[in-house]
Design an enzyme around this catalytic site. Structure first.
Site, PDB file in Angstrom:
ATOM      1  N   LYS A  77       0.873  -1.176   0.000  1.00 28.82           N
ATOM      2  CA  LYS A  77       0.000   0.000   0.000  1.00 28.82           C
ATOM      3  C   LYS A  77       0.914   1.233   0.000  1.00 28.82           C
ATOM      4  O   LYS A  77       1.981   1.221   0.623  1.00 28.82           O
ATOM      5  CB  LYS A  77      -0.860  -0.063   1.269  1.00 28.82           C
ATOM      6  N   SER A 152      -9.634   1.252   3.169  1.00 28.30           N
ATOM      7  CA  SER A 152      -8.787   2.070   2.334  1.00 28.30           C
ATOM      8  C   SER A 152      -7.730   1.279   1.558  1.00 28.30           C
ATOM      9  O   SER A 152      -7.188   1.793   0.576  1.00 28.30           O
ATOM     10  CB  SER A 152      -8.076   3.136   3.186  1.00 28.30           C
ATOM     11  N   SER A 176      -9.647  -1.222   7.320  1.00 24.15           N
ATOM     12  CA  SER A 176      -9.109  -1.010   5.971  1.00 24.15           C
ATOM     13  C   SER A 176      -8.411  -2.190   5.309  1.00 24.15           C
ATOM     14  O   SER A 176      -8.128  -2.132   4.117  1.00 24.15           O
ATOM     15  CB  SER A 176      -8.148   0.174   5.974  1.00 24.15           C
TER      16      SER A 176
HETATM   17  N1  GLN Z   1     -12.997   3.304   6.658  1.00 25.90           N
HETATM   18  C1  GLN Z   1     -12.381   3.687   7.906  1.00 25.90           C
HETATM   19  C2  GLN Z   1     -12.099   5.159   7.915  1.00 25.90           C
HETATM   20  O1  GLN Z   1     -12.386   5.786   6.965  1.00 25.90           O
HETATM   21  C3  GLN Z   1     -11.174   2.880   8.185  1.00 25.90           C
HETATM   22  C4  GLN Z   1      -9.950   3.349   7.526  1.00 25.90           C
HETATM   23  C5  GLN Z   1      -8.753   2.540   7.874  1.00 25.90           C
HETATM   24  O2  GLN Z   1      -8.848   1.468   8.491  1.00 25.90           O
HETATM   25  N2  GLN Z   1      -7.615   3.033   7.494  1.00 25.90           N
HETATM   26  O3  GLN Z   1     -11.594   5.691   8.846  1.00 25.90           O
END
Ligand code: GLN
Length: 474
Positions: A77, A152, A176
Site C-alpha cells: 500500500k 482504504s 481497511s
Molecule cells: N474506513 C475507515 C475510515 O475511513 C477505516 C480506515 C482505515 O482502516 N484506514 O476511517
C-alpha cells in the site's frame, strides 16, 4: 485456479531452481501492466525489483541462503515507505516524496527474499472505505468494474484478487484491510495491536493503526505474519507477541470450538443476502461439531461513534506534520510563513483529510474535550470490557465483515455518514486491539462476501489456525 501457488510453494520453487526470482518479478509486472485499467497500482518499483531479483537468483546459484520468501513478489500500500518509487499515501500533499528509509516491515520482508514490485492505491492517508478518496482516482472492483474495491487498502486487495502478486500489505485503522478483502474476495488479516512494527508507515490513528497482509489463504497470511511481526525498538507501542511460528498453523478441531455469534452484527441495517450467507456458514460450523451460541455486545453499537471521535482526533494530530516546510507539496508564492502553512495545507489535502482535521481539532478543543474525546475514551473502555467478558465464554466471535457488499462507484461519496457506516462491524477489533480476519465466504448477488472472525489479543496464531479450518467449510 490461481496463477500463483501458495507462498511457501512459490518460494520453494525459486530455491530449488524450478523457477527464478526474475521470472516471478517479470510475471508480476506483466499482469500489473495488463490490468492497468483497474487502477490498483499507483507506482511501480520495477527497476529496483528486477535488480533485487537478479541478486537473489545469484545467491541461489552460489548455494547461499536466499530466505523464506525467496523471489516472492508483493505489493505495498502506498503509505509504506519503500525505496524505488515515491511514497504519497495517495495524497497530493506528498506527491514526489522520496522515502529516505524503508518501513521496518519492508526491511523484514526483503531480508527474507520477498520483492516489492509496486505500490497500491488507497484512500488518501487511508481515510475511507472505497479508494474514492484517492488523489490518483478510484480503483475498480476486480469482479465488477462499476463498483468500488472497498478501502482504504482497496488497491492492495484488488491487486491480490487480480493476481498481480501472491500477497500485498495493507494498514487497518478501522477495517481497511478486512473491508476491501471482503469486497474483492481475498483474505485480509488484522493482527493484534502492537505486534507488527509501524516504523516507516504513514500514521493515521496511532492508538488504532495496525499493519497486515492481504492474501489468498489464512496459511499465506500466517507466513507473512511470521516474517513481519516481532519487536522493533523503533516503534515504542509494541508488545511482545505471545505466540510464534505463525507459519505453522495448528490443526484445530472445530468439534467443541466455542463460537459466539455477535447478535448486534446481524441486526437491522445488514443486507439480507449477507445475513443469510453468514447463517449458512454458522450452520456448517454446527455440522462440524462447533458449539455455536449467540452473544450480545451492546456497547459495540456505539463503536462507530467512538471511532469517529477518536480516529479524527488522532488524525488531526498526525497530519499536523504536513506543513509544506520540510517535505511534500509546498505553496511557493507565500508572502509569509502563516500563508505558506495555510496554502500548502489547503491546496495539498483533500476534502476527507480536511473534514477529519476539523472534527478532530473540535473534539480535542477546550470546552468540548470532556463531551466528546473523553466520553469516547470511556465508552472505548466499556467496549473492551464487554469483549473481555465474551471471550471468557467463547474461543472466537463471528459475524459478517461488513453490512453490505461492494457498492457502486459514486454511490456513497457525497454522504460521508453513509460511507462511515461501512465500518460499523470492523471498528470494534481496532478499538479493542484484538486480531480479526476476513475470509471469503462465497458470492452474494454475484459479488464476494466476507465473514469476520475475531479472537482475544495475542491469539493471532490460534485465530489464523481456526480461519484455515473454516476456509474448508464455508
Ligand atoms: N474506513 C475507515 C475510515 O475511513 C477505516 C480506515 C482505515 O482502516 N484506514 O476511517
Amino acid at each position: 485456479m490461481s496463477i500463483w501457488k501458495s507462498i511457501k510453494e512459490e518460494a520453494g520453487d525459486v530455491i530449488t531452481g524450478k523457477t527464478t526470482a526474475l521470472a516471478n518479478v517479470e510475471k508480476s509486472l506483466k499482469i500489473i501492466k495488463e490490468k492497468q485499467e483497474y487502477n490498483a497500482i499507483i507506482a511501480n518499483t520495477a527497476d529496483r525489483a528486477i535488480a533485487r531479483a537478479k541478486e537473489i537468483d545469484q545467491k541461489i546459484s552460489k548455494g547461499e541462503k536466499a530466505g523464506k520468501l525467496a523471489g516472492v513478489p508483493f505489493i505495498a500500500k502506498d503509505n509504506f515507505l519503500v525505496f524505488g518509487a515515491d511514497t504519497t499515501a495517495a495524497s497530493n500533499i506528498l506527491k514526489g516524496f522520496d522515502a529516505p528509509y524503508q518501513s521496518t516491515v519492508i526491511e523484514k520482508l526483503e531480508a527474507e527474499g520477498a520483492i516489492c514490485v509496486a505500490k497500491a492505491n488507497l484512500d488518501a492517508f487511508a481515510h475511507g472505505s472505497s479508494t474514492e478518496n484517492s488523489d490518483f482516482g478510484t480503483t475498480l472492483n476486480p469482479i465488477d468494474k462499476t463498483r468500488v474495491p472497498g478501502g482504504s487498502s482497496g488497491g492492495s486487495a484488488a491487486a491480490v484478487a487480480l493476481e498481480m502478486a501472491p500477497f500485498a500489505l495493507g494498514t487497518d485503522t478501522g477495517g481497511s484491510i478486512r473491508l476491501p478483502a471482503s469486497f474483492c474476495g481475498t483474505v485480509g488479516y488484522k493482527p493484534t495491536y502492537g505486534i507488527v512494527s509501524r516504523n516507516g508507515v504513514i500514521a493515521m490513528g496511532s492508538s488504532l493503526d495496525v499493519i497486515g497482509p492481504l492474501t489468498s489463504s489464512a496459511s499465506d497470511a500466517g507466513i507473512i505474519m511470521e516474517v513481519i511481526s516481532g519487536k522493533d525498538n523503533r516503534d515504542s507501542t509494541m508488545i511482545d507477541r505471545a505466540e510464534k511460528d505463525y507459519d505453522q498453523l495448528d490443526n484445530i478441531d472445530l468439534k467443541g470450538l466455542k463460537v459466539g455469534v455477535v447478535k448486534e452484527y446481524l441486526e437491522e441495517g445488514i443486507d439480507s443476502g449477507i445475513k443469510a450467507n453468514v447463517e449458512r456458514v454458522i450452520a456448517n460450523l454446527e455440522k462440524a461439531g462447533a458449539n455455536v451460541a449467540e452473544v450480545s455486545l451492546p456497547s459495540s453499537k456505539s463503536g462507530l461513534a467512538v471511532y469517529y471521535v477518536l480516529c479524527p482526533a488522532e488524525v488531526s494530530s498526525n497530519l499536523s506534520r504536513y506543513d509544506g516546510q520540510r517535505y511534500g507539496y509546498s505553496y511557493d508564492q507565500a508572502k509569509n510563513l502563516d500563508e505558506s502553512y495555510e496554502k500548502s495545507r489547503s491546496h495539498g489535502f483533500g476534502d476527507e483529510a480536511k473534514r477529519r482535521i476539523m472534527i478532530g481539532t473540535y473534539v480535542l478543543s477546550s470546552g468540548y474535550y470532556d463531551a466528546y474525546y473523553q466520553k469516547a475514551q470511556l465508552v472505548r473502555t466499556k467496549i473492551i470490557s464487554e469483549f473481555e467478558q465474551a471471550y471468557k465464554k467463547f474461543d472466537i466471535l463471528i459475524g459478517p465483515t461488513a453490512p453490505m457488499n461492494a457498492f457502486k462507484i459514486g454511490e456513497n461519496i457525497d454522504d460521508p455518514l453513509k460511507m462511515y457506516l461501512t465500518d460499523v462491524i470492523t471498528v470494534s477489533a481496532n478499538l479493542v486491539g484484538s486480531p480479526a480476519i476476513s475470509i471469503p465466504a462465497g458470492l452474494v448477488g454475484g459479488l464476494p462476501s466476507g465473514i469476520q472472525l475475531m479472537a482475544p489479543q495475542n491469539k493471532d496464531k490460534f485465530l489464523l489456525s481456526v480461519a484455515k479450518k473454516i476456509e474448508e467449510i464455508v
